[in-house]
Design an enzyme around this catalytic site. Sequence first.
Site, mmCIF file in Angstrom:
data_model
loop_
_atom_site.group_PDB
_atom_site.id
_atom_site.type_symbol
_atom_site.label_atom_id
_atom_site.label_comp_id
_atom_site.label_asym_id
_atom_site.label_seq_id
_atom_site.Cartn_x
_atom_site.Cartn_y
_atom_site.Cartn_z
ATOM 1 N N TYR A 59 0.824 -1.210 0.000
ATOM 2 C CA TYR A 59 0.000 0.000 0.000
ATOM 3 C C TYR A 59 0.863 1.268 0.000
ATOM 4 O O TYR A 59 0.334 2.377 -0.131
ATOM 5 C CB TYR A 59 -0.938 0.046 1.216
ATOM 6 C CG TYR A 59 -1.850 -1.147 1.420
ATOM 7 C CD1 TYR A 59 -2.075 -2.080 0.414
ATOM 8 C CD2 TYR A 59 -2.485 -1.345 2.636
ATOM 9 C CE1 TYR A 59 -2.894 -3.173 0.620
ATOM 10 C CE2 TYR A 59 -3.318 -2.438 2.851
ATOM 11 C CZ TYR A 59 -3.506 -3.351 1.839
ATOM 12 O OH TYR A 59 -4.323 -4.436 2.048
HETATM 13 N N1 LIG Z 1 -5.334 -8.704 2.339
HETATM 14 C C1 LIG Z 1 -5.833 -8.279 1.196
HETATM 15 O O1 LIG Z 1 -5.618 -8.874 0.123
HETATM 16 C C2 LIG Z 1 -6.683 -7.041 1.196
HETATM 17 C C3 LIG Z 1 -7.374 -6.677 0.030
HETATM 18 C C4 LIG Z 1 -8.182 -5.555 0.052
HETATM 19 C C5 LIG Z 1 -8.286 -4.811 1.212
HETATM 20 N N2 LIG Z 1 -7.586 -5.159 2.336
HETATM 21 C C6 LIG Z 1 -7.664 -4.366 3.585
HETATM 22 O O2 LIG Z 1 -9.029 -4.147 3.905
HETATM 23 C C7 LIG Z 1 -9.293 -2.757 4.038
HETATM 24 C C8 LIG Z 1 -10.707 -2.448 3.652
HETATM 25 O O3 LIG Z 1 -10.948 -2.858 2.318
HETATM 26 P P1 LIG Z 1 -11.369 -1.849 1.138
HETATM 27 O O4 LIG Z 1 -10.933 -0.466 1.423
HETATM 28 O O5 LIG Z 1 -10.903 -2.456 -0.112
HETATM 29 O O6 LIG Z 1 -12.964 -1.932 1.148
HETATM 30 P P2 LIG Z 1 -14.122 -1.447 2.160
HETATM 31 O O7 LIG Z 1 -13.584 -1.107 3.498
HETATM 32 O O8 LIG Z 1 -15.192 -2.451 2.022
HETATM 33 O O9 LIG Z 1 -14.678 -0.128 1.449
HETATM 34 C C9 LIG Z 1 -13.941 1.048 1.368
HETATM 35 C C10 LIG Z 1 -14.728 2.002 0.479
HETATM 36 O O10 LIG Z 1 -15.946 2.386 1.118
HETATM 37 C C11 LIG Z 1 -15.972 3.809 1.316
HETATM 38 N N3 LIG Z 1 -16.531 4.021 2.661
HETATM 39 C C12 LIG Z 1 -15.969 3.785 3.867
HETATM 40 N N4 LIG Z 1 -16.803 4.054 4.870
HETATM 41 C C13 LIG Z 1 -17.946 4.506 4.297
HETATM 42 C C14 LIG Z 1 -19.186 4.963 4.816
HETATM 43 N N5 LIG Z 1 -19.421 5.000 6.121
HETATM 44 N N6 LIG Z 1 -20.134 5.346 3.918
HETATM 45 C C15 LIG Z 1 -19.923 5.303 2.590
HETATM 46 N N7 LIG Z 1 -18.769 4.878 2.042
HETATM 47 C C16 LIG Z 1 -17.787 4.478 2.890
HETATM 48 C C17 LIG Z 1 -14.523 4.269 1.196
HETATM 49 O O11 LIG Z 1 -14.446 5.559 0.614
HETATM 50 P P3 LIG Z 1 -13.728 6.808 1.364
HETATM 51 O O12 LIG Z 1 -12.319 6.400 1.680
HETATM 52 O O13 LIG Z 1 -13.839 7.878 0.341
HETATM 53 O O14 LIG Z 1 -14.557 7.058 2.589
HETATM 54 C C18 LIG Z 1 -13.962 3.257 0.181
HETATM 55 O O15 LIG Z 1 -14.295 3.641 -1.143
HETATM 56 C C19 LIG Z 1 -8.225 -2.100 3.165
HETATM 57 O O16 LIG Z 1 -8.020 -0.772 3.516
HETATM 58 C C20 LIG Z 1 -7.035 -2.972 3.465
HETATM 59 O O17 LIG Z 1 -6.443 -2.586 4.699
HETATM 60 C C21 LIG Z 1 -6.809 -6.276 2.346
#
Ligand SMILES: NC(=O)c1ccc[n+]([C@@H]2O[C@H](COP(=O)([O-])OP(=O)(O)OC[C@H]3O[C@@H](n4cnc5c(N)ncnc54)[C@H](OP(=O)(O)O)[C@@H]3O)[C@@H](O)[C@H]2O)c1
Length: 254
Positions: A59
Amino acid sequence: MSACELGKAQGMPTVPLSNGFSIPVLGLGTSHDGGYSHDAVVYALQKCGIRHIDTAKRYSCESLLQKAIKESGIKREDLWLTTKLWHTDYGYEKTKQAYLESCKRLGIEYLGLCRSIGVSNFLIDHLEQLKEDCRVTPHVNQVEYHPFQRPQELVDYCRSRNIVFEGYCPLAKGEALNHSNIVQLAKKYGRTPAQICIRWSIQNGIVTIPKSTKPERIWENCQVFDFSLVEDDVAILNGMHDGRHISWDPTPIV
Ligand SMILES: NC(=O)c1ccc[n+]([C@@H]2O[C@H](COP(=O)([O-])OP(=O)(O)OC[C@H]3O[C@@H](n4cnc5c(N)ncnc54)[C@H](OP(=O)(O)O)[C@@H]3O)[C@@H](O)[C@H]2O)c1
């Protein structure tokens, strides 16, 4: 496991690991996709009670996190930090080297290698293979988990081996938030769709790490410990699994 059965530390419920440590059930995700916000991380630590941050070498924000953690004034020992190595770091010596580099970028003296060892995107076959080669059972497995992707067989397998299941993409990267079931439940409980998704993960006993770069959303995402979904509503959300991956499908990895 219900949220009320979880232990409490620094105000944030935690889940026990097999090595005696405890991981906060709700953490803050970070990412290279969608930007990284210094102010949001500082706000999460100072104002929302966040004590668990998820990052990864890939990241490219480990050194930015170092600055945010310093500015927040939260002590290292009060924080759960997860970082992840990349597959090019596989191998004993390379892993050790990559681990030390991550520590340096994060400005910390210890991380998972010394305390808790996790894997990510490991399915049952992968964990079975690992059993043949390793003495330590991973403490955590971080896998995609949201209403469209609920790999219950893997969750059960992890539980049977005392591996804590940590779910990433709990909001399906935002895709779950407009689904009619979730919008209806949000109305019913007077909550937001994101809170419904996060609460559902937690009630299913899943450690969860929603990501947001916006302080007001991080605050919102943390307000999930003062209500609970009734069993029938958990069942509605459980029934939404259609197997789709919003991130990627690790099945072909052998
Ligand atoms: N191990 C792996 O392979 C892997 C893969 C993917 C992700 N991850 C980890 O998991 C974490 C979370 O996954 P992710 O970011 O992909 O998906 P997520 O948490 O499901 O969704 C994040 C998205 O939702 C939006 N969001 C967040 N809170 C919100 C709310 N209350 N209302 C409306 N929209 C909202 C965010 O936008 P804004 O930022 O604009 O609020 C962003 O676009 C990552 O940050 C990472 O640390 C790990």
